[in-house]
Design a protein around this motif. Structure first.
Motif, PDB file in Angstrom:
ATOM      1  N   LYS A 126     -10.705  16.132  -4.078  1.00 48.46           N
ATOM      2  CA  LYS A 126     -12.162  16.125  -4.239  1.00 48.46           C
ATOM      3  C   LYS A 126     -12.687  17.261  -5.103  1.00 48.46           C
ATOM      4  O   LYS A 126     -13.897  17.464  -5.191  1.00 48.46           O
ATOM      5  N   LEU A 180     -20.120  16.421  -5.611  1.00 50.15           N
ATOM      6  CA  LEU A 180     -20.901  15.625  -4.663  1.00 50.15           C
ATOM      7  C   LEU A 180     -20.027  15.028  -3.568  1.00 50.15           C
ATOM      8  O   LEU A 180     -20.394  14.978  -2.400  1.00 50.15           O
ATOM      9  N   LYS A 181     -18.830  14.580  -3.958  1.00 50.31           N
ATOM     10  CA  LYS A 181     -17.889  14.010  -3.009  1.00 50.31           C
ATOM     11  C   LYS A 181     -17.472  15.067  -1.974  1.00 50.31           C
ATOM     12  O   LYS A 181     -17.378  14.798  -0.775  1.00 50.31           O
ATOM     13  N   ALA A 238     -12.752  17.688  -8.346  1.00 53.08           N
ATOM     14  CA  ALA A 238     -13.394  17.355  -9.615  1.00 53.08           C
ATOM     15  C   ALA A 238     -14.843  16.897  -9.429  1.00 53.08           C
ATOM     16  O   ALA A 238     -15.644  16.976 -10.347  1.00 53.08           O
ATOM     17  N   ASP A 239     -15.161  16.422  -8.233  1.00 57.88           N
ATOM     18  CA  ASP A 239     -16.479  15.839  -8.009  1.00 57.88           C
ATOM     19  C   ASP A 239     -17.200  16.573  -6.882  1.00 57.88           C
ATOM     20  O   ASP A 239     -16.997  16.297  -5.706  1.00 57.88           O
ATOM     21  N   GLU A 257     -23.848  18.732 -16.622  1.00 57.16           N
ATOM     22  CA  GLU A 257     -23.544  17.423 -16.041  1.00 57.16           C
ATOM     23  C   GLU A 257     -23.463  17.505 -14.510  1.00 57.16           C
ATOM     24  O   GLU A 257     -24.044  16.679 -13.804  1.00 57.16           O
ATOM     25  N   LYS A 258     -22.751  18.518 -14.020  1.00 55.35           N
ATOM     26  CA  LYS A 258     -22.537  18.599 -12.581  1.00 55.35           C
ATOM     27  C   LYS A 258     -23.814  18.984 -11.824  1.00 55.35           C
ATOM     28  O   LYS A 258     -24.104  18.435 -10.763  1.00 55.35           O
ATOM     29  N   ALA A 292     -26.066  15.993 -11.568  1.00 58.91           N
ATOM     30  CA  ALA A 292     -25.659  15.047 -10.529  1.00 58.91           C
ATOM     31  C   ALA A 292     -26.172  15.512  -9.161  1.00 58.91           C
ATOM     32  O   ALA A 292     -26.672  14.711  -8.366  1.00 58.91           O
TER      33      ALA A 292
END
Lengths: 96, 477
Positions: B410, B415-416, B412-413, A29-30, A33
């Motif tokens: 930030k 891209l962020k 967990a994400d 998933e990551k 993205a």
């Protein structure tokens, strides 16, 4: 095309990194993205640029002579090996 | 004389040492006291070296002999990915736990020759992969200005060490913003030098076409002093550039400053961060500089280029950690099992992710669409920089889109987190130098948090960066 956990398993083998099945799902998933984000560059017109131009890159070589590295470096390098045998780094059997 | 570290600079300490107000030993002892008091909470240092005071005594002996040099007797810190013979270096990773440097990196060697005291090594994101110093295997580093927030990264420990009023300067490494962004978030000055300006011999490689070592300090003068000591050709690093191949550049009285307006105005940049930036640009204009609006259409793609090229280079550079020659070894029944287990357990989540991503963009079938395409877009961006830098002396942007964020905000994400580097990566992609200078504060949760302004210039035009940086310091007072 969406990355599947099997794709991650294959990449993990190529990368020599053990990844659990749970992590395969999360990684798919990551990484998907990130690939979606970086895929933006496909839209850029690069027709003015060609590959395989050496450009400014060239081999930079120096004479193969001792550089004055302190003698203790050799001993320290060997000491860092997880398995040492005398003046050798001990490795596992490679061929069967 | 009382040693007041909260306001001390390398320059003022140098003057005091030369006058004999205090010794390097006394200064180093004061620094060690601050570290002992503050580091348990901040975690900027991975280790304080036990020979720090011995180094200080040697510097005092040189001072007593009448030797004079800007860094003689000055306590500094180095990032945990730089080698210093006989001292540990772990790159913030479990895979290198207990590793002892077999030789000294050139940048550190130059500091030592100049008489600096290397007090210790600082915590960092694992293998310099991160923008918050949260991926460090030896604990999260906290921002000394607000301990609920990150110091930035990956050189977060080196920035926090200066910001917590211990050492007077430090070295970091910058692959996509890892010096400039933490400098901005901690309210200090940070420089990413031109690619090839500083030797990388003895720096653990992350992205070899992007990595540069650079300094942190409180003032532009101090950063300049550190840079002039570590810069220069090194026969042991083939990518370092010969002095005669560099342009001879002097600072100017007034600069033409390009502002990529649509880039600065894009979504995701905090309004008050943008206001701080605009108001400094206005002040620079009033101070006699010329502001030129510029358009750089490929600039917003720098981050996408980066997240292809950097993981690709990471995946090959980190192949050396295999449990055979150094570091962690998790032995399996066969050699392949040993590789898989050692790397699976030794690398943290972010490092594993980037190695897999890099392996993907380099794999047969995807190589052309990702890696090769990114190489071409990189050349396009580099040409865009070349063209713009014929017209303007400097390109200005905020250093990061927001001030220091909360620990965990930030993680967990990815891209962020990656967007933290949106303004800084282009300097690494194109090889130009960039500096971050403090540019006032914005308020979050009732606290004043620093923001930075970034300037980039053409290759080897660091003197322009120091010149404009000192103007920003003067105007901020």
């Amino acid at each position: 095309m969406k990355l599947q956990p099997e794709d991650i398993e294959h990449l993990a083998l190529l990368s020599r990194i053990q990844v659990s099945q749970d992590e395969q799902v999360a990684l798919a998933e990551k990484i998907d993205a990130v690939l979606g984000y970086v895929g933006e560059i496909a839209k850029v017109d690069t027709s003015a640029y060609q590959h395989a131009e050496a450009g400014a890159h060239r081999n930079i070589l120096r004479a193969d002579v001792p550089t004055g590295t302190p003698g203790e470096s050799r001993e320290r390098i060997l000491d860092n090996a997880p398995k040492r045998e005398g003046d050798f780094v001990r490795v596992q059997q490679m061929f069967e | 004389m009382k040693i007041e570290l909260t306001t001390m600079t390398i320059q003022s300490a140098h003057e005091a040492l030369v006058r004999g107000d205090f010794t390097s030993r006394a200064l180093t002892e004061a620094v060690l006291e601050v570290i002992a008091a503050k580091n348990p909470e901040i975690n900027a240092f991975a280790e304080v070296f036990d020979d720090a005071l011995a180094q200080a005594d040697a510097a005092d002996a040189r001072l007593a002999r009448g030797e004079r040099a800007p860094l003689l007797g000055i306590p500094l810190a180095i990032k945990d990915n730089m080698l210093f013979i006989g001292h540990k270096a772990s790159s913030g990773s479990k895979i290198l736990e207990g590793y002892v440097s077999p030789y000294t990196s050139t940048a550190v060697e130059r500091l030592l020759k100049a008489g600096a005291i290397i007090v210790g090594r600082t915590n960092m994101d694992e293998f310099a992969m991160g923008s918050s110093s949260e991926t460090c295997a030896y604990g999260v580093v906290k921002n000394p200005l607000d301990v609920s927030r990150v110091p930035g990264g990956s050189s977060g420990g080196s920035a926090a060490a200066v910001a917590m009023d211990s050492v007077l300067g430090s070295l970091g490494s910058d692959t996509g913003g890892s010096i400039r962004q933490p400098a901005a978030l901690c309210g200090i000055v940070g420089l990413k030098p031109t690619y090839g300006a500083v030797s990388r011999y003895g720096l653990m490689a992350m992205g070899s076409s992007l990595d540069q070592i650079g300094p942190f300090a409180r003032t532009v003068d101090d950063v300049e002093a550190l840079f002039s000591v570590i810069a220069g050709k090194d026969p042991l690093d083939g990518t370092s550039i010969e002095d005669e191949d560099k342009p001879y550049v002097l600072p100017k009285h007034s600069y033409r400053i390009g502002v990529p307006e649509s880039f600065v105005n894009m979504e995701g940049v905090d309004d008050d961060v943008r206001e701080r930036f605009s108001s400094m640009i206005e002040m620079l204009k009033n101070a006699g500089h010329t502001i030129v609006p510029i358009e750089m259409p490929t600039l917003p793609l720098a981050l996408a280029i980066y997240y292809i090229l950097m993981p690709a280079e990471v995946s090959s550079n980190l192949a050396r950690f295999d449990g055979v020659r150094f570091g962690l070894r998790k032995e399996g029944a066969k050699l392949l099992d040993t590789y898989m287990q050692t790397r699976g357990e030794g690398f943290g989540a972010e490092v594993r992710r980037r190695i897999l991503l890099g392996t993907y963009v380099l794999s047969a079938g995807y190589y052309d669409a990702y890696y090769n395409k990114a190489v071409l877009v990189r050349r396009k961006l580099t040409d865009e920089f070349k063209a713009i830098l014929k017209d303007v002396d400097l390109i200005a942007t905020p250093t990061s889109p927001s001030p220091a964020f909360k620990i965990g905000e930030k993680t967990a994400d990815p891209l962020k987190m990656y967007l933290e580097d949106i303004f800084t990566v282009s300097a690494n992609i194109t090889g130009v130098p960039g500096i971050s200078v403090p540019n006032g504060t914005v308020v979050r949760d009732g606290k004043d948090l620093p923001v930075g302004i970034q300037f980039m210039a053409d290759h080897f035009h660091e003197p322009y960066l120091f010149g404009i940086g000192k103007d920003v310091e003067r105007l901020s007072k």
